[in-house]
Write a protein that holds these residues in place. Structure first.
Motif, PDB file in Angstrom:
ATOM      1  N   ALA A 123      57.309  -3.577  91.402  1.00 16.65           N
ATOM      2  CA  ALA A 123      58.704  -4.027  91.531  1.00 16.65           C
ATOM      3  C   ALA A 123      58.780  -5.553  91.508  1.00 16.65           C
ATOM      4  O   ALA A 123      59.721  -6.128  90.947  1.00 16.65           O
ATOM      5  CB  ALA A 123      59.306  -3.483  92.824  1.00 16.65           C
ATOM      6  N   ALA A 124      57.789  -6.201  92.097  1.00 11.94           N
ATOM      7  CA  ALA A 124      57.773  -7.683  92.097  1.00 11.94           C
ATOM      8  C   ALA A 124      57.606  -8.196  90.670  1.00 11.94           C
ATOM      9  O   ALA A 124      58.292  -9.140  90.251  1.00 11.94           O
ATOM     10  CB  ALA A 124      56.646  -8.186  92.999  1.00 11.94           C
ATOM     11  N   SER A 148      60.928  -7.760  89.040  1.00 11.50           N
ATOM     12  CA  SER A 148      61.893  -8.770  89.491  1.00 11.50           C
ATOM     13  C   SER A 148      61.644 -10.103  88.806  1.00 11.50           C
ATOM     14  O   SER A 148      62.588 -10.786  88.382  1.00 11.50           O
ATOM     15  CB  SER A 148      61.796  -8.959  91.002  1.00 11.50           C
ATOM     16  OG  SER A 148      62.419  -7.890  91.635  1.00 11.50           O
ATOM     17  N   ASP A 149      60.366 -10.470  88.698  1.00 12.06           N
ATOM     18  CA  ASP A 149      60.015 -11.733  88.037  1.00 12.06           C
ATOM     19  C   ASP A 149      60.554 -11.773  86.610  1.00 12.06           C
ATOM     20  O   ASP A 149      60.897 -12.834  86.080  1.00 12.06           O
ATOM     21  CB  ASP A 149      58.493 -11.929  88.023  1.00 12.06           C
ATOM     22  CG  ASP A 149      57.973 -12.280  89.417  1.00 12.06           C
ATOM     23  OD1 ASP A 149      58.827 -12.571  90.294  1.00 12.06           O
ATOM     24  OD2 ASP A 149      56.750 -12.222  89.635  1.00 12.06           O
ATOM     25  N   ALA A 154      63.223 -10.147  85.672  1.00 14.96           N
ATOM     26  CA  ALA A 154      64.641  -9.764  85.772  1.00 14.96           C
ATOM     27  C   ALA A 154      64.872  -8.326  85.312  1.00 14.96           C
ATOM     28  O   ALA A 154      65.869  -8.024  84.643  1.00 14.96           O
ATOM     29  CB  ALA A 154      65.512 -10.745  84.989  1.00 14.96           C
ATOM     30  N   PRO A 173      65.064  -4.060  86.304  1.00 11.80           N
ATOM     31  CA  PRO A 173      65.424  -3.207  87.451  1.00 11.80           C
ATOM     32  C   PRO A 173      64.314  -2.227  87.846  1.00 11.80           C
ATOM     33  O   PRO A 173      63.374  -1.986  87.090  1.00 11.80           O
ATOM     34  CB  PRO A 173      66.640  -2.435  86.932  1.00 11.80           C
ATOM     35  CG  PRO A 173      66.461  -2.404  85.456  1.00 11.80           C
ATOM     36  CD  PRO A 173      65.678  -3.610  85.051  1.00 11.80           C
ATOM     37  N   LEU A 221      61.745  -2.348  99.214  1.00 14.05           N
ATOM     38  CA  LEU A 221      62.284  -2.850  97.937  1.00 14.05           C
ATOM     39  C   LEU A 221      63.630  -3.533  98.151  1.00 14.05           C
ATOM     40  O   LEU A 221      63.911  -4.589  97.568  1.00 14.05           O
ATOM     41  CB  LEU A 221      62.436  -1.693  96.941  1.00 14.05           C
ATOM     42  CG  LEU A 221      61.130  -1.075  96.421  1.00 14.05           C
ATOM     43  CD1 LEU A 221      61.423   0.193  95.617  1.00 14.05           C
ATOM     44  CD2 LEU A 221      60.373  -2.087  95.558  1.00 14.05           C
ATOM     45  N   GLY A 244      64.870  -7.587  97.731  1.00 13.48           N
ATOM     46  CA  GLY A 244      65.944  -7.962  96.798  1.00 13.48           C
ATOM     47  C   GLY A 244      65.815  -7.319  95.426  1.00 13.48           C
ATOM     48  O   GLY A 244      66.394  -7.819  94.453  1.00 13.48           O
ATOM     49  N   ALA A 245      65.103  -6.180  95.333  1.00 13.66           N
ATOM     50  CA  ALA A 245      64.945  -5.529  94.018  1.00 13.66           C
ATOM     51  C   ALA A 245      66.293  -4.996  93.529  1.00 13.66           C
ATOM     52  O   ALA A 245      67.150  -4.603  94.321  1.00 13.66           O
ATOM     53  CB  ALA A 245      63.941  -4.378  94.137  1.00 13.66           C
ATOM     54  N   ASP A 246      66.463  -5.000  92.213  1.00 14.30           N
ATOM     55  CA  ASP A 246      67.672  -4.452  91.575  1.00 14.30           C
ATOM     56  C   ASP A 246      67.418  -2.943  91.391  1.00 14.30           C
ATOM     57  O   ASP A 246      66.848  -2.520  90.386  1.00 14.30           O
ATOM     58  CB  ASP A 246      67.867  -5.180  90.242  1.00 14.30           C
ATOM     59  CG  ASP A 246      68.959  -4.555  89.384  1.00 14.30           C
ATOM     60  OD1 ASP A 246      69.708  -3.703  89.902  1.00 14.30           O
ATOM     61  OD2 ASP A 246      69.040  -4.920  88.188  1.00 14.30           O
TER      62      ASP A 246
END
Ligand code: GLY
Length: 456
Positions: free
Chosen positions: A165-166, A169-170, A172, A174, A192, A196-198
């Motif tokens: 997930a990181a 996120s890096d 952008a 989901p 998650l 701040g995960a989308d």
């Protein structure tokens, strides 16, 4: 001669079959044959290549990001269910992995650039637990069943999911997961969210994938439907006034198991007389009387696919004139609905065709009203791993979709309920009735009920 059905251990049967025009008695059991190869396995998991195709379709649909799919958990012996081993896998997890393992995760990582990867995280075998609930797959056999090269112990899941997930996120991207109450109660979901995960819901994407069945799914579903049609035939041939609804339910569910089904797809509905107008009557406690109609709305689940076939029959084997008139109107309305099933049409078109036919052909059958007034439910639903299967109802039909078409008329004042439900496959040019093995016309039902099997 009495025959003990050892697998059920319930019935002692003395069966006499009278074939048309013959008084020769034959011994038989309360079982209709399913027209399948004797060699057919009682349970059929999808081949690894089929599962790989489904995961590839998921990758195409998602595009980029991370997908987390959770398995079912074992039920708890004390608080949930009497048998901890009565396990049913979560449908989306089974669809993508074909494996019955509890407390496991499938993680699919789809970077913007580079190849997607899929990893199964599952518990290691536990000999002490297996002494209670039977052998479970090892990591190695799970790799073979699923076709996934990367299978790890579930203890590694959270760290791996957070890391994936990181990375998403890096870039952008989901994270997709089934956003139901089970998922939102998971520690990984909290982590998650905190990071701040989308997080987006994967369920609509899975629903669109599952809506169009692959060949393996259609074969499996056809078997569930064939088993159910055989149970309908057995129920018709054993029914007589004086029997209880639960006896007919027992004949039906015996035939499900004898045909290789694992369980019912939904609680069997056997509603006679006043219960024929109760849409989801599932108590099966009434003694059936001559003159009753009996609505049998049933579905075997075979290898995670469920049938859903309804027949309405006269308990004494012959429809009255009025029952037949109502029956014929429901049948013709159903056919009008089935006739519009083809690629590009929608469930709304089927609904309209069935209702308009019923309205326009009511005559004075329903008094001052037209009979569609007594058609008080939707015309049908998607069918598959769930009896009301996933998928948006506005989706235009495409080859490989399966729906039920099930109009009914329910006149409470007369204890007269009729529902006829068939399972319909959308083909390239129109449709195919998958449930044709269950007699559908009033004449065909009466003819079969004349070939009675006695049970006592
Ligand atoms: N045949 C059961 C249901 O559709 O709910």
């Amino acid at each position: 001669m009495n025959t003990k059905l050892s697998s059920a251990g319930i019935f002692v049967l003395a069966a006499t079959l009278f074939t048309a025009g013959s008084a020769i008695a034959q011994q038989t059991a309360v079982r209709e044959r399913v027209a399948l190869s004797e060699a057919a396995a009682p349970y059929a998991a999808a081949p690894a290549a089929v599962l790989a195709n489904r995961r590839a379709a998921l990758v195409d649909s998602v595009g980029a990001g991370v997908v987390l799919i959770r398995s079912s958990s074992l039920r708890d012996l004390e608080s949930d269910y009497l048998q901890a081993s009565d396990f049913r896998q979560e449908n989306n997890f089974f669809y993508l992995t074909g494996i019955e393992v509890a407390d496991s995760w499938l993680v699919v990582e789809l970077p913007h650039h580079g190849d997607p990867s899929a990893t199964l995280f599952m518990p290691e075998r536990n000999p002490a637990r297996e002494q209670w609930t039977g052998p479970r797959p090892s990591l190695e056999s799970a790799a073979e069943i699923t076709g996934l090269a990367d299978v790890r112990v579930v203890d590694e899941f959270e760290e791996a999911a957070i890391a994936a997930a990181a990375r998403a996120s890096d870039a952008a991207l989901p994270v997709y997961a089934p956003l139901d109450h089970r998922m939102t109660g998971e520690p990984v979901y909290e982590q998650l969210t905190a990071a701040g995960a989308d997080i987006r819901d994967i369920r609509p994407i899975m629903a669109q994938l599952r809506l169009v069945k692959d060949d393996f799914e259609l074969e499996t579903l056809q078997r569930a439907i064939d088993i159910t049609a055989a149970a309908q035939r057995a129920a018709m041939r054993t029914m007589r006034p004086g029997m209880y609804e639960y006896e007919t339910e027992a004949v039906i569910e015996y035939n499900f198991r004898a045909g290789g089904a694992e369980r019912v797809g939904f609680p069997s509905i056997v509603g006679s007389g006043p219960n024929s107008v109760v849409l989801h009557y599932d108590r099966s406690r009434r003694q059936m009387e001559a003159g009753d109609l009996v609505v049998m709305d049933i579905g075997a689940e075979y290898s995670y696919y469920t049938a859903d076939v309804t027949r309405t029959v006269p308990v004494s084997g012959k429809f009255t004139e009025r029952q037949r008139a109502i029956y014929d109107l429901v049948l013709a309305s159903q056919q009008a609905g089935i006739d519009v099933v083809r690629p590009g049409a929608t469930v709304a078109d089927v609904n309209r065709a069935a209702r308009v036919h019923m309205r326009d052909h009511s005559g004075d059958l329903c008094g001052e009203q037209t009979c569609d007034t007594f058609f008080i439910h939707g015309v049908g639903h998607w069918l598959g791993m769930d009896v009301h299967d996933v998928g948006a109802y506005s989706t235009p039909f495409a080859p490989g979709m399966v729906l039920t078409v099930e109009p009914g008329i329910y006149i409470s004042a007369e204890n007269l309920g009729v529902r006829i439900e068939d399972d319909v496959l959308v083909t390239e040019t129109g449709s195919r009735l998958m449930s044709a093995g269950a007699p559908r016309s009033a004449d065909a039902i009466e003819a079969l009920m004349g070939q009675r099997i006695e049970m006592r």
